[in-house]
Scaffold this active site. Structure first.
Site, PDB file in Angstrom:
ATOM      1  N   HIS A 162       8.125   0.869   7.621  1.00 59.38           N
ATOM      2  CA  HIS A 162       6.921   0.558   8.632  1.00 59.38           C
ATOM      3  C   HIS A 162       6.777   1.649   9.682  1.00 59.38           C
ATOM      4  CE1 HIS A 162       7.835  -3.542   6.810  1.00 59.38           C
ATOM      5  NE2 HIS A 162       6.565  -3.725   7.003  1.00 59.38           N
ATOM      6  N   ASN A 163       6.198   2.424   9.175  1.00 65.16           N
ATOM      7  CA  ASN A 163       5.829   3.780  10.224  1.00 65.16           C
ATOM      8  C   ASN A 163       4.658   4.104   9.950  1.00 65.16           C
ATOM      9  OD1 ASN A 163       5.697   5.387   7.785  1.00 65.16           O
ATOM     10  ND2 ASN A 163       7.985   5.647   7.867  1.00 65.16           N
ATOM     11  N   SER A 164       3.933   5.054  10.442  1.00 60.95           N
ATOM     12  CA  SER A 164       2.384   5.450  10.500  1.00 60.95           C
ATOM     13  C   SER A 164       1.819   5.796   9.047  1.00 60.95           C
ATOM     14  CB  SER A 164       2.182   6.511  11.402  1.00 60.95           C
ATOM     15  OG  SER A 164       2.701   7.585  10.918  1.00 60.95           O
ATOM     16  N   THR A 165       2.868   6.333   8.284  1.00 57.47           N
ATOM     17  CA  THR A 165       2.574   6.794   7.001  1.00 57.47           C
ATOM     18  C   THR A 165       2.143   5.351   5.856  1.00 57.47           C
ATOM     19  OG1 THR A 165       4.193   8.379   6.988  1.00 57.47           O
ATOM     20  CG2 THR A 165       3.211   7.595   4.858  1.00 57.47           C
ATOM     21  N   HIS A 166       2.701   4.294   6.322  1.00 55.49           N
ATOM     22  CA  HIS A 166       2.562   3.004   5.697  1.00 55.49           C
ATOM     23  C   HIS A 166       1.407   2.574   6.259  1.00 55.49           C
ATOM     24  CE1 HIS A 166       2.327  -1.404   4.512  1.00 55.49           C
ATOM     25  NE2 HIS A 166       2.588  -1.647   5.810  1.00 55.49           N
ATOM     26  N   HIS A 190      -2.270  -2.435  12.242  1.00 55.04           N
ATOM     27  CA  HIS A 190      -1.648  -3.745  11.531  1.00 55.04           C
ATOM     28  C   HIS A 190      -0.366  -3.842  11.606  1.00 55.04           C
ATOM     29  CE1 HIS A 190      -0.551  -1.727   7.791  1.00 55.04           C
ATOM     30  NE2 HIS A 190       0.270  -2.764   7.584  1.00 55.04           N
ATOM     31  N   ASP A 191       0.307  -2.809  11.883  1.00 57.54           N
ATOM     32  CA  ASP A 191       1.880  -2.922  11.986  1.00 57.54           C
ATOM     33  C   ASP A 191       2.271  -1.850  13.137  1.00 57.54           C
ATOM     34  OD1 ASP A 191       2.963  -4.459  10.056  1.00 57.54           O
ATOM     35  OD2 ASP A 191       3.022  -3.225   8.520  1.00 57.54           O
ATOM     36  N   ASP A 202      -2.234  -4.123   2.128  1.00 55.68           N
ATOM     37  CA  ASP A 202      -0.627  -4.075   2.954  1.00 55.68           C
ATOM     38  C   ASP A 202       0.351  -4.185   1.872  1.00 55.68           C
ATOM     39  OD1 ASP A 202       1.056  -4.150   4.937  1.00 55.68           O
ATOM     40  OD2 ASP A 202       1.125  -6.398   5.131  1.00 55.68           O
ATOM     41  N   GLN A 212      12.308  -5.842  -7.050  1.00 62.48           N
ATOM     42  CA  GLN A 212      10.590  -5.393  -7.307  1.00 62.48           C
ATOM     43  C   GLN A 212      10.253  -6.435  -8.337  1.00 62.48           C
ATOM     44  OE1 GLN A 212       8.560  -2.654  -5.970  1.00 62.48           O
ATOM     45  NE2 GLN A 212      10.459  -2.961  -4.308  1.00 62.48           N
TER      46      GLN A 212
END
Length: 771
Positions: free
Chosen positions: A494-498, A534-535, A665, A717
């Site tokens: 959950h970082n800016s890449t996501h 959003h995150d 998402d 998964q």
């Protein structure tokens, strides 16, 4: 509806200025009207075509200067003069002179005559009487035109009859439903039309009793089409009281009773008659409609050919077929299906009651499913439990308080480059950003973990976000910089890449024809902003963890949608703190409120406890009606018609936006295999870190299976795809048409299944690791 327009506009047409023209000029000033004066026919026509005045005063006293009647006829020849009142100023007659007839004036197009009188008060009185009489009546006629235009485009069948039940008006939807042309119905009494023999004997008496008393009646009624077929309708008849307080008209609203399958077929059959004209055209249109989803339908065969695993072959169906048999179906959906079936052979009174029940059930929050695991696999149990529940349990002692990273000062950050001046290596990568296979990790690497600013600039420019918000590119750049600075680069997932990945997916979905046609520009801007924020400030821990730890955020938001509420609140706090990055500073209050509400709604939709509610609502309100229309052998509805219908219902637009950001998402399993594997490793590492911290802090372990020493990533998964991804993306694909995503999903599932069959805990095959 507002029927008056202020201020009233007046055009004075005089050959020369005199006391009479001045009298009307000052009368207009006293009345608050806008006044223009023209001295020739040419200037009068030019002024009228520009201003469309409600009142025109023409000097008719002396024909040697100009022909007033000729001027009037010229104005009346324009279509714009239909609702204009034209006044003729005639010379005053002496007492012994016989008054002339007004018929020549009326024939020329005048509405009234005004006996020459230079008194401002006399002119004022005349103009005010015209406003309160003819002008206001003309405003009502204009409103009627607007109302009838709306009725002509209304999807519900409308019939208006006189107090004696003579048909006065039917709209095109009524013609399509009943098979008649308008000319065959107008002026006929209802008793002249054939009646269906399927109604009970006392039904008509019951209807007449209601409406004669001025009461509205509604219920289920059988009507006979021109072809002789009986169709079941839901009818609402409303008496309209008019002049003298008496009933002057009856308005009937009719729609096909949705539970009767025969009605649907008859309705579509008439659409074929109406719009195609012959069978060959109908077959061609039907063929096109049925094959419009060809790529999506072919996913089943593609998947089957590319997979050796029997379970994979059986679990992948075409999207259009699967939306009618969702794997996880909410109890309320089952109830609706049972009621639909029960209506088929029920008496009219029972069917009517059940129809009301359905209307209530479809508009309440009853779509959350009862969860149960598909098997006893602990990976599935832990994953579903951890994501779907708030995880709140009694704590024996220790509490975890999350310290928010409210980094509101960013003066130390360098100013980002403009979109036209980005480094060549970044610009080259961004050239491919419209492709679904865009590699976000390469952008992460070349931007030093700042992909959101650069991708955001490119995507926002493509969708005209700055133009919509009326803000400069510098403001937008600064805002993106602030938002990205508040994502935690220390989080593995959950970082800016996501955030950049979700923004990319959202932009990709917005480019699909049916999505683009269903949403407005404001919806697009809201979706892109929501994806970006959003995150923001995500701590790398789940809602369940924060609630169990009694964190500051969980206390603030009452253990309800803790993270999602924080993301939106912080994003707006950051945005509004400084005008340098306030992208909303130049839009009006109403547009801002609408945009803000849409953004908040979309971010809150990413909270997983309502996952199945959102998916079920989308399927019931969007997929199933469209599937019913598209799979009909007589349907010729186009994507344009479908999206136009969606735009008529804002609730449907909301469902589309929620579904879009939800899919964006969690689109990792639908990415190319290399990207899918990387994302799987990152989210697993974040869950492992949470489990480690829960053990250190003495907190309840929310997902015990995510222990880095024992967890099988392939199995986790598979569980995630089975429980959350398959049904949702089948529904989204049926709407947006996404064959590339569905093919990746099938391939990735096969990959995880192969690893699971080999009992591998790693992300790749042993041979791949050796390489």
């Amino acid at each position: 509806m507002r029927l008056t327009q202020y201020p009233i506009q007046v055009l004075l047409i005089f050959a020369k200025e005199d006391n009479q023209s001045n009298g009307f000029w000052w009368a207009c000033d006293r009345a608050g009207y806008r006044c223009n004066v023209a001295w020739t026919l040419e200037s009068a026509l030019e002024c009228f075509l520009d201003k469309h005045q409600e009142i025109i005063v023409i000097d008719h006293r002396n024909s040697k200067y100009f022909d007033a009647e000729d001027i009037c006829r010229s104005i009346r020849a324009t279509a714009l003069s239909e609702h204009t009142v034209i006044l003729a100023v005639v010379p005053r007659t002496s007492a012994d002179q016989e008054e002339t007839s007004v018929l020549p004036l009326l024939d020329a197009g005048f509405d009234r005559q005004f006996m020459e009188n230079t008194s401002v008060t006399a002119c004022y009185n005349e103009l005010v009487q015209i406003e309160h009489g003819e002008v206001r009546s003309q405003f009502k006629l204009r409103a009627c035109n607007a109302v009838f235009t709306a009725l002509d485009h209304c999807q519900e069948a409308v019939e208006i009859t006189s107090e004696d039940h003579v048909i006065q008006y039917v709209n095109p939807a009524f013609e399509r439903m009943m098979g008649y042309c308008k000319g065959e119905l107008i002026g006929k009494e209802l008793t002249e039309l054939p009646k269906s023999d399927r109604n009970s004997a006392d039904l008509l008496d019951n209807i007449n009793t209601f409406i004669k008393k001025g009461k509205e009646w509604q219920g289920v009624y059988y009507a006979r089409r021109k072809s002789g077929d009986s169709i079941q309708q839901h009818v609402k008849i409303t008496p309209v009281v008019g002049q003298g307080g008496k009933i002057r008209h009856f308005v009937s609203l009719k729609r096909l009773h949705c539970t009767n399958e025969n009605n649907k077929q008859l309705y579509k059959s008439h659409r074929e008659d109406k719009y195609t004209g012959d069978n060959s055209q109908s077959e061609s249109g039907s063929y096109k409609c049925k094959n419009r989803r060809k790529d999506s339908v072919d996913v089943k065969s593609i998947t089957s050919q590319s997979s050796d695993a029997p379970s994979l072959q059986t679990r992948r169906y075409s999207s259009m077929a699967r939306i009618h048999s969702m794997t996880i179906e909410a109890p309320i959906t089952k109830v609706i299906n049972i009621i639909n079936a029960a209506q088929e052979n029920s008496p009219i009174t029972v069917a009517e009651a059940l129809d009301r029940v359905l209307e209530i059930l479809r508009t309440t929050e009853l779509y959350s499913p009862q969860l149960g695991t598909k098997d006893e696999d602990p990976h599935t149990s832990d994953l579903v439990g951890g994501l779907m529940n708030d995880g709140l349990r009694r704590l024996s002692g220790n509490e975890y308080v999350f310290s928010k990273n409210m980094n509101l000062s960013h003066t130390h950050l360098p100013v980002p480059n403009t979109i036209n001046d980005v480094p060549p290596c970044i610009a080259q990568l961004l050239d491919n950003e419209e492709s679904w296979d865009f590699n976000i990790f390469e952008l992460e690497a070349v931007t030093n973990k700042r992909p959101l600013v650069y991708l955001g600039l490119k995507v926002f420019a493509r969708f005209g976000v700055s133009e919509f918000l009326n803000c400069s590119e510098a403001t937008l750049r600064a805002w993106l910089q602030v938002i990205e600075a508040n994502y935690h680069s220390t989080n593995s997932y959950h970082n800016s890449t996501h955030a950049a990945d979700v923004l990319h997916a959202t932009a990709f979905f917005l480019g699909k024809e049916r999505v683009k046609g269903s949403l407005d520009h404001l919806d697009e801007v809201a979706a892109l902003i929501a994806a970006t924020i959003h995150d923001v400030d995500h701590p790398g821990r789940t809602n369940s963890f924060l609630c169990n730890a009694g964190s500051e955020l969980a206390v603030l938001y009452n253990d309800t949608a803790v993270l999602e509420s924080h993301h939106t609140a912080l994003a707006f706090q950051l945005t509004m703190k400084d005008s340098k990055y306030n992208i909303f500073k130049n839009i009006d209050r109403n547009r801002y409120r609408t945009l803000r509400q849409a953004i908040i709604d979309m971010v809150l939709a990413t909270e997983m406890t309502k996952h199945f509610e959102h998916v079920n609502k989308f399927v019931n309100s969007i997929n199933k009606p469209m599937a019913s229309e598209e799979t009909s052998p007589h349907s010729e509805s186009s994507d344009t018609e479908c999206t136009a219908n969606i735009k008529n219902f804002p609730d449907n637009q909301t469902l589309i936006k929620r579904m879009m950001i939800k899919c964006a998402d969690v689109a990792n399993p639908c990415r190319p295999l290399e990207l899918c594997i990387e994302w799987a490793g990152r989210i697993s590492e974040e869950y492992f870190a949470q489990t480690d911290e829960e053990k250190r802090q003495g907190l309840p372990v929310v997902m015990p299976v995510f222990d880095r020493n024992t967890c099988s990533i392939p199995k986790s998964q598979i569980s995630f795809i089975d429980y959350f991804i398959t049904d949702m993306f089948d529904a989204w694909d049926a709407f947006a048409h996404l064959p590339v995503l569905m093919q990746h999903l099938a391939n990735n599932y096969k990959h995880w299944k192969t690893l699971d069959d080999l009992k591998c805990k790693s992300l790749r095959l042993p041979s791949e690791n050796n390489n």
